[in-house]
Design a protein around this motif. Structure first.
Motif, short mmCIF file in Angstrom:
data_model
loop_
_atom_site.label_atom_id
_atom_site.label_comp_id
_atom_site.label_asym_id
_atom_site.label_seq_id
_atom_site.Cartn_x
_atom_site.Cartn_y
_atom_site.Cartn_z
N PHE A 287 -7.24 -3.51 6.93
CA PHE A 287 -7.18 -4.15 5.62
C PHE A 287 -6.01 -5.13 5.55
O PHE A 287 -6.15 -6.27 5.07
N ALA A 288 -4.84 -4.70 6.04
CA ALA A 288 -3.65 -5.56 6.00
C ALA A 288 -3.83 -6.80 6.87
O ALA A 288 -3.44 -7.91 6.48
N PHE A 289 -4.42 -6.64 8.05
CA PHE A 289 -4.69 -7.79 8.91
C PHE A 289 -5.63 -8.77 8.22
O PHE A 289 -5.46 -9.99 8.31
N LEU B 132 -7.71 5.43 -9.10
CA LEU B 132 -8.63 4.34 -9.47
C LEU B 132 -7.87 3.06 -9.78
O LEU B 132 -8.27 1.96 -9.37
N VAL B 133 -6.76 3.20 -10.50
CA VAL B 133 -5.94 2.02 -10.80
C VAL B 133 -5.38 1.43 -9.52
O VAL B 133 -5.36 0.20 -9.31
N LEU B 134 -4.92 2.30 -8.62
CA LEU B 134 -4.38 1.83 -7.34
C LEU B 134 -5.46 1.13 -6.52
O LEU B 134 -5.22 0.08 -5.91
N LEU B 135 -6.66 1.72 -6.51
CA LEU B 135 -7.78 1.09 -5.79
C LEU B 135 -8.06 -0.30 -6.34
O LEU B 135 -8.24 -1.27 -5.59
N ALA B 136 -8.09 -0.41 -7.68
CA ALA B 136 -8.35 -1.71 -8.30
C ALA B 136 -7.23 -2.69 -8.01
O ALA B 136 -7.47 -3.88 -7.75
N ALA B 137 -5.96 -2.20 -8.02
CA ALA B 137 -4.82 -3.09 -7.79
C ALA B 137 -4.77 -3.60 -6.36
O ALA B 137 -4.31 -4.72 -6.11
N LEU B 138 -5.24 -2.80 -5.41
CA LEU B 138 -5.22 -3.22 -4.01
C LEU B 138 -6.46 -3.99 -3.61
O LEU B 138 -6.40 -5.05 -2.97
N ILE B 139 -7.62 -3.45 -3.95
CA ILE B 139 -8.88 -4.02 -3.48
C ILE B 139 -9.30 -5.21 -4.34
O ILE B 139 -9.87 -6.19 -3.82
N GLY B 140 -9.03 -5.16 -5.66
CA GLY B 140 -9.44 -6.26 -6.53
C GLY B 140 -8.87 -7.60 -6.11
O GLY B 140 -9.63 -8.56 -5.87
N PRO B 141 -7.54 -7.75 -5.98
CA PRO B 141 -7.00 -9.02 -5.53
C PRO B 141 -7.47 -9.41 -4.13
O PRO B 141 -7.66 -10.60 -3.84
N ALA B 142 -7.66 -8.42 -3.25
CA ALA B 142 -8.13 -8.73 -1.89
C ALA B 142 -9.53 -9.32 -1.93
O ALA B 142 -9.83 -10.31 -1.23
N LEU B 143 -10.41 -8.76 -2.76
CA LEU B 143 -11.77 -9.30 -2.87
C LEU B 143 -11.76 -10.67 -3.53
O LEU B 143 -12.55 -11.55 -3.17
N ALA B 144 -10.87 -10.85 -4.51
CA ALA B 144 -10.76 -12.16 -5.14
C ALA B 144 -10.29 -13.21 -4.14
O ALA B 144 -10.80 -14.34 -4.10
N VAL C 193 0.85 -1.20 0.00
CA VAL C 193 0.00 0.00 0.00
C VAL C 193 0.88 1.25 0.00
O VAL C 193 0.66 2.20 -0.77
N GLY C 194 1.91 1.26 0.86
CA GLY C 194 2.82 2.40 0.89
C GLY C 194 3.56 2.61 -0.41
O GLY C 194 3.77 3.75 -0.85
N ALA C 195 3.96 1.51 -1.06
CA ALA C 195 4.65 1.62 -2.34
C ALA C 195 3.74 2.23 -3.40
O ALA C 195 4.18 3.07 -4.21
N GLY C 196 2.48 1.83 -3.40
CA GLY C 196 1.54 2.39 -4.38
C GLY C 196 1.38 3.88 -4.23
O GLY C 196 1.40 4.64 -5.23
N PHE C 197 1.25 4.36 -2.98
CA PHE C 197 1.07 5.80 -2.77
C PHE C 197 2.37 6.56 -2.98
O PHE C 197 2.35 7.71 -3.43
N ALA C 198 3.51 5.96 -2.67
CA ALA C 198 4.79 6.62 -2.95
C ALA C 198 4.98 6.80 -4.45
O ALA C 198 5.44 7.85 -4.92
N PHE D 48 -11.42 0.19 4.08
CA PHE D 48 -10.26 0.79 3.41
C PHE D 48 -10.59 1.14 1.96
O PHE D 48 -10.12 2.16 1.43
N ALA D 49 -11.41 0.31 1.30
CA ALA D 49 -11.80 0.63 -0.08
C ALA D 49 -12.54 1.96 -0.14
O ALA D 49 -12.32 2.77 -1.05
N LEU D 50 -13.41 2.21 0.84
CA LEU D 50 -14.14 3.48 0.87
C LEU D 50 -13.21 4.65 1.20
O LEU D 50 -13.44 5.77 0.75
N SER D 51 -12.16 4.40 1.98
CA SER D 51 -11.17 5.45 2.22
C SER D 51 -10.46 5.82 0.92
O SER D 51 -10.25 7.01 0.63
N LEU D 52 -10.11 4.82 0.13
CA LEU D 52 -9.48 5.09 -1.17
C LEU D 52 -10.44 5.79 -2.12
O LEU D 52 -10.04 6.68 -2.88
#
Length: 646
Positions: A187-189, A315-327, A132-137, A283-287
Motif C-alpha cells: 500500500f505504501a509503495f 472504520l474512521v481509520l480505514l476511511a482516513a487511509l484508504i479514502g485519500p489513497a483511492l482519491a 499508518v503506524g500513527a493511526g494504529f498507535a 490493505f483495505a481488506l486487511s483493515l
C-alpha cells in the motif's frame, strides 16, 4: 513500573510515527535530503519503542502483575509460562500491540533495505507507513490501552481463554498479523508511486518481494489457523466459512492477484493501473478484517472484542487511509501510459483473467460475509449465509483458476501461438483426464466434483513438469513459482480426496466396538486427567484392521478450573494417506460415552499444500535480482509513467 514504561513507550512511539509521516514527506516535496535521511532513524526509534512496550506487556504477564487489567483478564497463577507469553496476543489490546509492533518491524525493514529505491520514493514510502503506524498507535492509546490499570487489587486473574491454550496459538496470530500488516508495505509503495509520479517496471520490482513475503506469511497464518480449528474445536473440519475466516481469506485473494499483477508490470510494464489498485485493495481488506474481528459485529470463536467504539475507530481509520489513497488513484490513474501491449492469447492475458477471477471470488466472499450484517444493522430479516452459498459460487471459480494455473506459465509473453501452446499442454491434459477418470472409478465414495479436483491437481503438476523440462537454468523466482503452484496442486488434491471422509457419531460402552471405513474402533473407557489449570478425563480408543492394531487414541474432555469452560481435545493419528480422528462427546449411563469417529483421507495434503505455497513465495522473494536492485533497460519493459507531481 512496568506499566509506566510500556505506556510511556507507546506515547513516544506515536510521536516518532507522526514525525516519520511528516518530515520525510516534506523533504521529498522540497528536495531536502537531510529531512529524507531522517526517515531511517525515526523508523528505528519507532520500532524500538514499540518493542519496549511489547516486552513490558510480556514481562507483566510472565510476572503476573495484576495491577494491569489486561493481566487480570488473560492470565492466572496456574497458567503455564509459555501461555503467559502467548497471552500477550490472546486478547484484543495485546494482539493490537503485536499488530502495531509488526507494522513497525516491516517499516524498519524497508528503512534498512532501500535497495535501488530513489531517495524520494524511499522517503515517501516510509512516510506513508509512518502515518499508518500513527493511526494504529492512536487506536491503542485511545481505545485499547494494554497498560490500563485494574480495578481494585485482585490476587489472581481470570485465565487465558481455553480455546487459545494450544500450541497452534503460539504461532497462528503472529504469522497472520505478519501477512495483514505486510500488505501495508505494498500500500505504501503504491501511494508513494502515485504521489511521486513513478509507477513502472522498476517500481514493480521494488514492490514485488515485499508483497510476496507478506502473502507467504498470510498463507501460513491461515493454514495454521485451519489446522488449529481441526484439532481444537472438536468438529473435525478444516474450513467452516466462519466470517472471521472469511476476513482473512479476502486479503489473501486480493494479495494473490496483486503478486501476479506485479509480475506483469515488472516483466512487461503493463497493467500498472490494475496493480496499483490491487495494492490499495489488499490493505483495505486487511483493515476490513480488523474491523470485523474487533468491532463486535460478529459472534465467532475467532473474534477478539465486542466494543462498538473500537469498531468505529477502525472504520474512521480505514476511511482516513484508504479514502485519500483511492482519491489519489482516481486522479492519477488516467495519466498512466498503456505500457507493453499484448495479444488476447498471451501470458499477460492469462494473468489478467486470473486476477479478474480472484477479485470476483473476493467480492463473493465479501458479499456473503457482509450481507447478513447489513440486514441485521438495518433491522431487517435475519439471514444466515453458510457453506452452500460459498461453495456454489467459489468452487467453479477455483476450478477455472486451476485451469489457468496450468496454462499461464507455458504461454509466452506478449503473444502466444495457440497451436504451439496446445502442443505443450496436450500431455498435461491427457494426464489430468486419465487421473480424474481413474479416481472416479477406483474411489467409490468420490463425487464428480472430487474427481474433477484430482484431475485439476494433476493438470497443474503436469504443467509444472513441462515448464521445468523446458527451463534449463531456472532463477530462484522460477523455483518459487513452481513450488507455490505445486502447493496449489497438493491443496486441490487434498481438498478433493478429503471429501471422501467417513464419519459417525456413536454411543459406546466400555469394551464395545464399531466398524468405520474398514477399521474397527474399540472404546476402552476413560480415566481421570489433571493439568496445571484444568481437570477432566482421557479416553482410550483402539483402532485395528483385522487382528493388527493401528493406533491407540487418547481423546480428552477438559474443564478449565477458572472459567469452567469445557473443552474437547480430539485425538488424531495423522498420516499422509489418512487421519484417524476421535473426539469425546458426553458421558452416558453405565460408563458409556458418545464419540465422534472419522477416517479422513489426505486431509494433511491441504496444509502441506499451503506450506508449499508459502515456501514458494519466500523462495521467490529471495531471488538475487531483487537484492541487486531494480535496474533494467527500459526497452525490455516499457515504463508506465505518471506525469510528475507539481
Amino acid at each position: 513500573m512496568i506499566a509506566a514504561i510500556g505506556h510511556g513507550a507507546l506515547w513516544l512511539a506515536l510521536l516518532a510515527a507522526l514525525l516519520l509521516g511528516s518530515l520525510p514527506l516534506a523533504g521529498a516535496a522540497r528536495s531536502r535530503a537531510a529531512w529524507m535521511r531522517a526517515a531511517r532513524p525515526l523508523a528505528m526509534a519507532h520500532a524500538a519503542l514499540l518493542a519496549l512496550a511489547f516486552a513490558s506487556l510480556v514481562a507483566a504477564l510472565v510476572q503476573l502483575d495484576f495491577s494491569l487489567a489486561y493481566v487480570v483478564a488473560h492470565a492466572h497463577q496456574a497458567l503455564p509460562r509459555a501461555y503467559r507469553v502467548a497471552a500477550a496476543w490472546g486478547g484484543h489490546e495485546g494482539s493490537m500491540l503485536l499488530w502495531v509492533l509488526m507494522l513497525a518491524g516491516w517499516t524498519l525493514a524497508v528503512a534498512l533495505r532501500p535497495g535501488a529505491l530513489p531517495a524520494a520514493m524511499h522517503a515517501r514510502t516510509l512516510a506513508v507507513l509512518g502515518w499508518v503506524g500513527a493511526g494504529f498507535a492512536l487506536f491503542l492509546l485511545l481505545t485499547s490501552d494494554p497498560f490500563a490499570p485494574s480495578v481494585g487489587a485482585p490476587r489472581d486473574g481470570r485465565d487465558l481463554n481455553p480455546l487459545l491454550q494450544d500450541a497452534g496459538m503460539l504461532l497462528h496470530p503472529p504469522l497472520l498479523y505478519m501477512g495483514y500488516v505486510g500488505f501495508a508495505v505494498a500500500f505504501a509503495f503504491a501511494v508513494a508511486a502515485l504521489i511521486g509520479g513513478q509507477a513502472d517496471a522498476a517500481w514493480a520490482r521494488w514492490t514485488r518481494p515485499w508483497t510476496t513475503t507478506a502473502w507467504a506469511f498470510l498463507t501460513l497464518g491461515i493454514a495454521l489457523g485451519s489446522w488449529w480449528a481441526y484439532g481444537e474445536l472438536g468438529w473435525g473440519g478444516w474450513w467452516f466459512w466462519d466470517p472471521v475466516e472469511n476476513a482473512s481469506l479476502m486479503p489473501w485473494l486480493a494479495g494473490t492477484a496483486l503478486i501476479h499483477s506485479l509480475a506483469v508490470t515488472e516483466k512487461r510494464g503493463a497493467l500498472t493501473a490494475w496493480t496499483l489498485l490491487l495494492a490499495l485493495l489488499a490493505f483495505a481488506l486487511s483493515l476490513l478484517g480488523a474491523f470485523l474481528v474487533r468491532s463486535g459485529v460478529l459472534s465467532s470463536v475467532h473474534a477478539f472484542a465486542s466494543d462498538p467504539a473500537r469498531g468505529l475507530f477502525i472504520l474512521v481509520l480505514l476511511a482516513a487511509l484508504i479514502g485519500p489513497a483511492l482519491a489519489l488513484y482516481a486522479w492519477r490513474a488516467p495519466r498512466l501510459a498503456a505500457g507493453g501491449r499484448f495479444d488476447a492469447v498471451s501470458r499477460e492475458s492469462v494473468l489478467l483473467l486470473n486476477n479478474v477471477l480472484l477479485l470476483v471470488a473476493a467480492a463473493s466472499v465479501l458479499l456473503g460475509t457482509l450481507y447478513p450484517l447489513a440486514l441485521d444493522a438495518f433491522g431487517l430479516a435475519a439471514v444466515s449465509v453458510g457453506p452452500p452459498y460459498f461453495e456454489t459460487l467459489l468452487l467453479p471459480l477455483f476450478a477455472a483458476l486451476a485451469v489457468l494455473l496450468g496454462i499461464g506459465p507455458l504461454a509466452k509473453w506478449k503473444r502466444a501461438d495457440l497451436p504451439a501452446l496446445w502442443q505443450r499442454l496436450r500431455w498435461a491434459a491427457l494426464a489430468a483426464l486419465l487421473a480424474g477418470l481413474s479416481a472416479a472409478v477406483v474411489a467409490e465414495r468420490l463425487s464428480i466434483g472430487a474427481a474433477l479436483g484430482v484431475a485439476l491437481a494433476l493438470w497443474i503438476a503436469a504443467g509444472i513438469a513441462i515448464d521445468a523440462r523446458a527451463t534449463p537454468r531456472p532463477a530462484r523466482a522460477q523455483w518459487g513459482m513452481w513450488l507455490a503452484h505445486l502447493g496449489v496442486a497438493a491443496f486441490a488434491l487434498g481438498m478433493a480426496l478429503a471429501g471422501g471422509e467417513q464419519q459417525r457419531d456413536v454411543r459406546l460402552a466400555v469394551g464395545e466396538s464399531v466398524e468405520l471405513g474398514g477399521l474397527r474402533f474399540t472404546f476402552w473407557g476413560v480415566r481421570p486427567l489433571a493439568g496445571p489449570n484444568f481437570e477432566g478425563v482421557q479416553g482410550l480408543v483402539e483402532v485395528a484392521s483385522g487382528e493388527r492394531s493401528l493406533a491407540r487414541l487418547l481423546p480428552e474432555k477438559r474443564v478449565y478450573r477458572v472459567q469452567r469452560q469445557p473443552m474437547t481435545e480430539a485425538a488424531i493419528d495423522a498420516g499422509l494417506a489418512r487421519d484417524l480422528y476421535v473426539s469425546l462427546g458426553q458421558p452416558l449411563a453405565g460408563g458409556a460415552w458418545t464419540l465422534r469417529l472419522a477416517v479422513k483421507p489426505f486431509v494433511r495434503w491441504i496444509w502441506g499444500g499451503c506450506a508449499l505455497m508459502a515456501l514458494g513465495g519466500l523462495v521467490a522473494a529471495s531471488d538475487r535480482r531483487y537484492r541487486r536492485g531494480a535496474r533494467r533497460d527500459a526497452a525490455l519493459a516499457p515504463a508506465a509513467v505518471l506525469e510528475p507531481s507539481a
